[in-house]
Design a protein around this motif. Structure first.
Motif, PDB file in Angstrom:
ATOM      1  N   THR A   1       0.912  18.108 -10.272  1.00 27.44           N
ATOM      2  CA  THR A   1       1.477  18.699 -11.486  1.00 27.44           C
ATOM      3  C   THR A   1       0.953  17.932 -12.697  1.00 27.44           C
ATOM      4  O   THR A   1       0.494  16.789 -12.577  1.00 27.44           O
ATOM      5  CB  THR A   1       3.012  18.646 -11.486  1.00 27.44           C
ATOM      6  OG1 THR A   1       3.432  17.267 -11.420  1.00 27.44           O
ATOM      7  CG2 THR A   1       3.593  19.399 -10.302  1.00 27.44           C
TER       8      THR A   1
ATOM      9  N   LYS B   1       7.850  15.749 -10.293  1.00 27.04           N
ATOM     10  CA  LYS B   1       7.432  15.504  -8.914  1.00 27.04           C
ATOM     11  C   LYS B   1       8.484  15.976  -7.917  1.00 27.04           C
ATOM     12  O   LYS B   1       9.058  15.179  -7.178  1.00 27.04           O
ATOM     13  CB  LYS B   1       7.117  14.014  -8.699  1.00 27.04           C
ATOM     14  CG  LYS B   1       6.215  13.767  -7.494  1.00 27.04           C
ATOM     15  CD  LYS B   1       5.790  12.313  -7.395  1.00 27.04           C
ATOM     16  CE  LYS B   1       4.823  12.116  -6.229  1.00 27.04           C
ATOM     17  NZ  LYS B   1       4.436  10.694  -6.086  1.00 27.04           N
TER      18      LYS B   1
ATOM     19  N   VAL C   1       4.945  17.875  -4.043  1.00 30.56           N
ATOM     20  CA  VAL C   1       3.941  17.448  -5.018  1.00 30.56           C
ATOM     21  C   VAL C   1       3.428  16.058  -4.653  1.00 30.56           C
ATOM     22  O   VAL C   1       4.214  15.139  -4.431  1.00 30.56           O
ATOM     23  CB  VAL C   1       4.525  17.446  -6.448  1.00 30.56           C
ATOM     24  CG1 VAL C   1       3.551  16.803  -7.425  1.00 30.56           C
ATOM     25  CG2 VAL C   1       4.838  18.871  -6.883  1.00 30.56           C
TER      26      VAL C   1
END
Length: 493
Positions: A278, A324, A328
């Motif tokens: 991300t 997160k 991820v």
């Protein structure tokens, strides 16, 4: 690299080595370190294996350096001021040091540190499971960076970030102003002693030996690797903070270490799987976005330094409710791209929270941020290996996030000392930021059906599967070629 050695069982809590001990070596150089004594506690423990250590002096042994090792056992949780810390992870161990020594408000927190990877390699066909070869990745690189980080930290404590002379020109402060060369050399020697003691503890651990014998029916490779993450922490004496700038106080450097491992053996040549990353973009509207970049935790104050405080400062970005969530693998930090100090409306990708970030462009160039990031050991290997893999290194141009939306990216991956390379399959940005970051059109319903939970608050920005491989100059992913080169660099044939 350490030569092959045989581990032997230890029956005493205190082991005294006589004569000289060979310190860890790598491809750059080797050295000898003084005699040391290792204290071992007789505590039973279970996986994951972890322990901490510190270097002290023993008056009964003529002030020789002594490495004290504390096994964390099956319950590594410790408390400070009502907060629990899991000491089996190096980041929380350093936070625990901050809290227990009242260093949370100190610049850099518990001090400067560095983390390196060591592989304990065993041959499945060996007649003895205790026969092990150590492979240390870049010991000299890491210890040199630790030295530089420590000196830079002390300079910031004393003089701030921008020490200038009376005429306004940059005034480079010599390391000797804040710490003596003899103290630095002593800390380096003690660090090597500490690393050696931690790795020997791992080699002789019942837990590690037991897990080494677990056979994986799906793996036929001869070499099995147990990875140890070793962190070395240098802490200034508390009296250094607030002392007179013109006086150099006690040069003592407190040297401590941490080692941890899952203990689970894996094939030495196993390639990593793809991850999701991300981007830590502000979740704000167009008018607010520029000012809000500064509100996101970043390493701007000490980009080339590895300091313990960052482990605490980055936690808001690691939260499942922010950037997160489960699934991820890394969070990428960014800032507005600049051209001659003028905003150009684009976003530069800097690095991950614990990794360097690379993009291979379709024209065959490979880019990674050069300024404002920590230069990692795995990054160093990739840059040295790029040409062999048919890539041209471009450190003059930044990695621009919007280039992905324009179809210029071919591959993206992260590197770190412990993980080496992880290819990125998908990059997600906060849905709130998608409207002002020139996000490409994507089928959000399809995305939401593939991922669950908090990932539904993100929009897919780039996917490696959308890359037209037929137009590339290479037939197989370049990250795989780089990974193979890294293994060869590390001594795996």
């Amino acid at each position: 690299f350490m030569p092959k050695r045989m581990a032997s069982s230890m029956s005493a809590a205190i082991i005294l080595r006589e004569g000289e001990m060979d310190g860890p070596t790598d491809t750059l150089n080797s050295c000898h370190v003084p005699t040391t004594t290792t204290h071992r506690s007789l505590v039973t423990f279970s996986a994951p294996w972890s322990c901490t250590s510190s270097v002290v002096k023993s008056s009964s042994l003529g002030d020789l350096p002594v490495v004290e090792i504390q096994k964390l056992g099956s319950d590594p949780i410790r408390s400070v001021s009502g907060r629990n810390f899991d000491l089996s992870t190096s980041s929380e161990w350093m936070e625990y040091v901050e809290g227990s020594e009242s260093r949370i408000n100190s610049e850099g927190g518990a001090g400067a540190y560095d983390t390196m990877r060591c592989d304990l390699v065993r041959n499945r066909h060996s007649s003895s499971v205790t026969e092990v070869e150590r492979k240390l990745w870049g010991t000299d690189f890491h210890l040199n960076r630790l030295r530089n980080s420590y000196c830079s930290l002390l300079k910031i404590v004393r003089y701030g970030n921008n020490k200038t002379s009376d005429d306004g020109k940059k005034n480079d402060i010599q390391d000797s102003i804040v710490v003596g060369e003899q103290a630095l050399e002593k800390a380096l020697q003690e660090s090597r002693l500490l690393i050696d003691a931690l790795l020997e503890e791992a080699e002789l651990s019942d837990t590690m030996l037991g897990l080494a014998q677990v056979q994986d029916p799906n793996n036929s490779e001869d070499l099995l690797t147990q990875m140890i993450k070793v962190s070395v922490l240098w802490t200034p004496p508390l009296q250094f903070y607030g002392s007179n700038k013109e006086t150099r106080i006690d040069d003592t450097i407190i040297v401590r270490g941490h080692a941890t491992s899952s203990g689970k053996p894996f094939p030495a040549h196993r390639r990593p799987g793809h991850i999701i990353a991300t981007v830590a973009l502000p979740r704000v509207d167009e008018e607010q976005k520029e000012s809000m970049f500064d509100d996101i935790p970043n390493r701007d104050r000490f980009p080339h330094m590895k300091v313990a405080a960052w482990c605490r400062l980055r936690k808001p970005l690691e939260n499942a409710d922010t950037y997160k969530p489960p699934g991820v693998g890394e969070v990428l930090m960014v800032h507005p791209a600049k051209d001659n100090q003028n905003e150009v409306g684009q976003t530069e990708v800097l690095e991950g929270l614990t990794s360097n970030f690379f993009v291979i462009y379709k024209d065959g160039t490979i880019r990674t941020a050069q300024n404002g990031v920590l230069h990692g050991y795995a990054r160093h290997i990739v840059l040295k290996s790029a040409k062999k893999c048919g890539l041209t290194v471009d450190l003059d141009n930044p990695v621009i996030l919007q280039d992905a939306a324009h179809g210029l990216w071919a591959e993206a991956f992260i590197t770190s000392s412990s993980r080496l390379i992880y290819p990125i399959q998908r990059i997600l940005i906060p849905t709130e930021a998608a409207s002002h970051i020139a996000a490409p059109k994507s089928d959000k319903d399809e995305l939401d059906s593939e991922i669950q939970g908090k990932l539904m608050n993100f929009t897919e920005y780039w996917n490696v599967e959308s890359v037209d491989n037929e137009k590339l100059k290479w037939s197989s992913p370049r990250w795989q070629a780089l990974f193979d080169e890294m293994l060869r660099y590390g001594g795996y044939s």
